[in-house]
Design a protein around this motif. Structure first.
Motif, PDB file in Angstrom:
ATOM      1  N   THR A  51       0.861  -1.182   0.000  1.00  0.00           N
ATOM      2  CA  THR A  51       0.000   0.000   0.000  1.00  0.00           C
ATOM      3  C   THR A  51       0.897   1.233   0.000  1.00  0.00           C
ATOM      4  OG1 THR A  51      -0.149  -0.040   2.415  1.00  0.00           O
ATOM      5  CG2 THR A  51      -1.917  -1.139   1.186  1.00  0.00           C
TER       6      THR A  51
ATOM      7  N   TYR B 128      -3.963   5.453   7.584  1.00  0.00           N
ATOM      8  CA  TYR B 128      -4.936   6.237   6.829  1.00  0.00           C
ATOM      9  C   TYR B 128      -5.975   6.808   7.774  1.00  0.00           C
ATOM     10  CZ  TYR B 128      -3.032   3.838   2.767  1.00  0.00           C
ATOM     11  OH  TYR B 128      -2.194   3.345   1.807  1.00  0.00           O
TER      12      TYR B 128
ATOM     13  N   GLN C  35      -9.736   8.956   3.057  1.00  0.00           N
ATOM     14  CA  GLN C  35      -8.569   8.821   2.203  1.00  0.00           C
ATOM     15  C   GLN C  35      -8.714   7.624   1.265  1.00  0.00           C
ATOM     16  OE1 GLN C  35      -5.328   8.893   5.276  1.00  0.00           O
ATOM     17  NE2 GLN C  35      -4.461  10.443   3.890  1.00  0.00           N
ATOM     18  N   THR C  36      -7.874   7.584   0.236  1.00  0.00           N
ATOM     19  CA  THR C  36      -7.865   6.469  -0.707  1.00  0.00           C
ATOM     20  C   THR C  36      -6.617   5.628  -0.491  1.00  0.00           C
ATOM     21  OG1 THR C  36      -9.142   7.691  -2.341  1.00  0.00           O
ATOM     22  CG2 THR C  36      -7.843   5.828  -3.156  1.00  0.00           C
TER      23      THR C  36
ATOM     24  N   SER D 117      -4.134   3.130  -2.008  1.00  0.00           N
ATOM     25  CA  SER D 117      -3.664   2.635  -3.296  1.00  0.00           C
ATOM     26  C   SER D 117      -2.864   1.361  -3.035  1.00  0.00           C
ATOM     27  CB  SER D 117      -2.789   3.679  -3.987  1.00  0.00           C
ATOM     28  OG  SER D 117      -2.351   3.171  -5.236  1.00  0.00           O
TER      29      SER D 117
ATOM     30  N   TYR E  51      -5.168  -1.262  -7.340  1.00  0.00           N
ATOM     31  CA  TYR E  51      -6.539  -1.189  -6.853  1.00  0.00           C
ATOM     32  C   TYR E  51      -6.608  -0.038  -5.863  1.00  0.00           C
ATOM     33  CZ  TYR E  51     -10.599  -2.305  -3.940  1.00  0.00           C
ATOM     34  OH  TYR E  51     -11.765  -2.233  -3.231  1.00  0.00           O
ATOM     35  N   ASN E  52      -7.514   0.903  -6.108  1.00  0.00           N
ATOM     36  CA  ASN E  52      -7.706   2.044  -5.211  1.00  0.00           C
ATOM     37  C   ASN E  52      -9.022   1.878  -4.455  1.00  0.00           C
ATOM     38  OD1 ASN E  52      -5.355   3.575  -5.883  1.00  0.00           O
ATOM     39  ND2 ASN E  52      -6.303   4.019  -7.845  1.00  0.00           N
ATOM     40  N   LEU E  53      -8.931   1.939  -3.139  1.00  0.00           N
ATOM     41  CA  LEU E  53     -10.104   1.817  -2.274  1.00  0.00           C
ATOM     42  C   LEU E  53     -10.285   3.112  -1.503  1.00  0.00           C
ATOM     43  CD1 LEU E  53     -12.353   0.202  -0.804  1.00  0.00           C
ATOM     44  CD2 LEU E  53     -10.587  -0.488   0.840  1.00  0.00           C
ATOM     45  N   LYS E  54     -11.424   3.784  -1.718  1.00  0.00           N
ATOM     46  CA  LYS E  54     -11.719   5.004  -0.966  1.00  0.00           C
ATOM     47  C   LYS E  54     -12.352   4.587   0.359  1.00  0.00           C
ATOM     48  CE  LYS E  54     -13.648   9.586  -1.135  1.00  0.00           C
ATOM     49  NZ  LYS E  54     -12.583  10.319  -0.490  1.00  0.00           N
ATOM     50  N   LEU E  55     -11.698   4.958   1.443  1.00  0.00           N
ATOM     51  CA  LEU E  55     -12.208   4.633   2.776  1.00  0.00           C
ATOM     52  C   LEU E  55     -13.376   5.551   3.115  1.00  0.00           C
ATOM     53  CD1 LEU E  55      -8.732   4.276   4.465  1.00  0.00           C
ATOM     54  CD2 LEU E  55     -10.328   2.417   3.947  1.00  0.00           C
ATOM     55  N   LYS E  56     -14.430   4.949   3.661  1.00  0.00           N
ATOM     56  CA  LYS E  56     -15.627   5.710   4.024  1.00  0.00           C
ATOM     57  C   LYS E  56     -15.478   6.289   5.429  1.00  0.00           C
ATOM     58  CE  LYS E  56     -18.451   2.551   1.326  1.00  0.00           C
ATOM     59  NZ  LYS E  56     -19.416   1.467   1.401  1.00  0.00           N
TER      60      LYS E  56
END
Length: 116
Positions: free
Chosen positions: A26, A31, A35-36, A38, A81-86
């Motif tokens: 990552t 985080y 935030q996203t 990556s 893979y990009n994951l935007k954290l909620k």
């Protein structure tokens, strides 16, 4: 060489197989919500990048729930893979994993990060 005589010799030869490898990382270790993350998976074989490898990504959150996605490696051997954290994602340690088949060899790797 195992043995040698005037009549002959015995030699043992071993061929090393494919050294297919998958690594995952990552872009940060910590985080905040919003935030996203990556996540990159790198596929190599005998030290060289492998293109067109389908990589399955899975992020396991601190509460055990999981988010999955997939991507294909480019000519540099990297899939992203990009994951935007909620804002509602639970704080704690998350596990980012990747799995792929490289030159016929199943490989997987994991790393972790923290959501504060």
């Amino acid at each position: 060489t195992e043995w040698v005589t005037s009549a002959g010799a015995a030699v043992s030869v071993q061929f090393s197989g494919s050294t297919a490898n998958l690594t995952v990382a990552t872009d940060q270790t910590n985080y905040s919500p919003g935030q996203t993350v990556s996540t990159t998976a790198t596929a190599t074989n005998n030290g060289s990048p492998v293109a067109n490898v389908s990589v399955g990504f899975a992020v396991t959150k601190s509460d055990g729930s999981q988010v999955t996605s997939s991507a294909t490696t480019g000519k540099n051997g990297i899939a992203v893979y990009n994951l935007k954290l909620k804002q509602t994602d639970p704080p704690g340690t998350y596990i980012a994993g990747a799995a792929a088949t490289i030159k016929g060899k199943a490989r997987s790797a994991t790393t972790d990060f923290t959501l504060q």
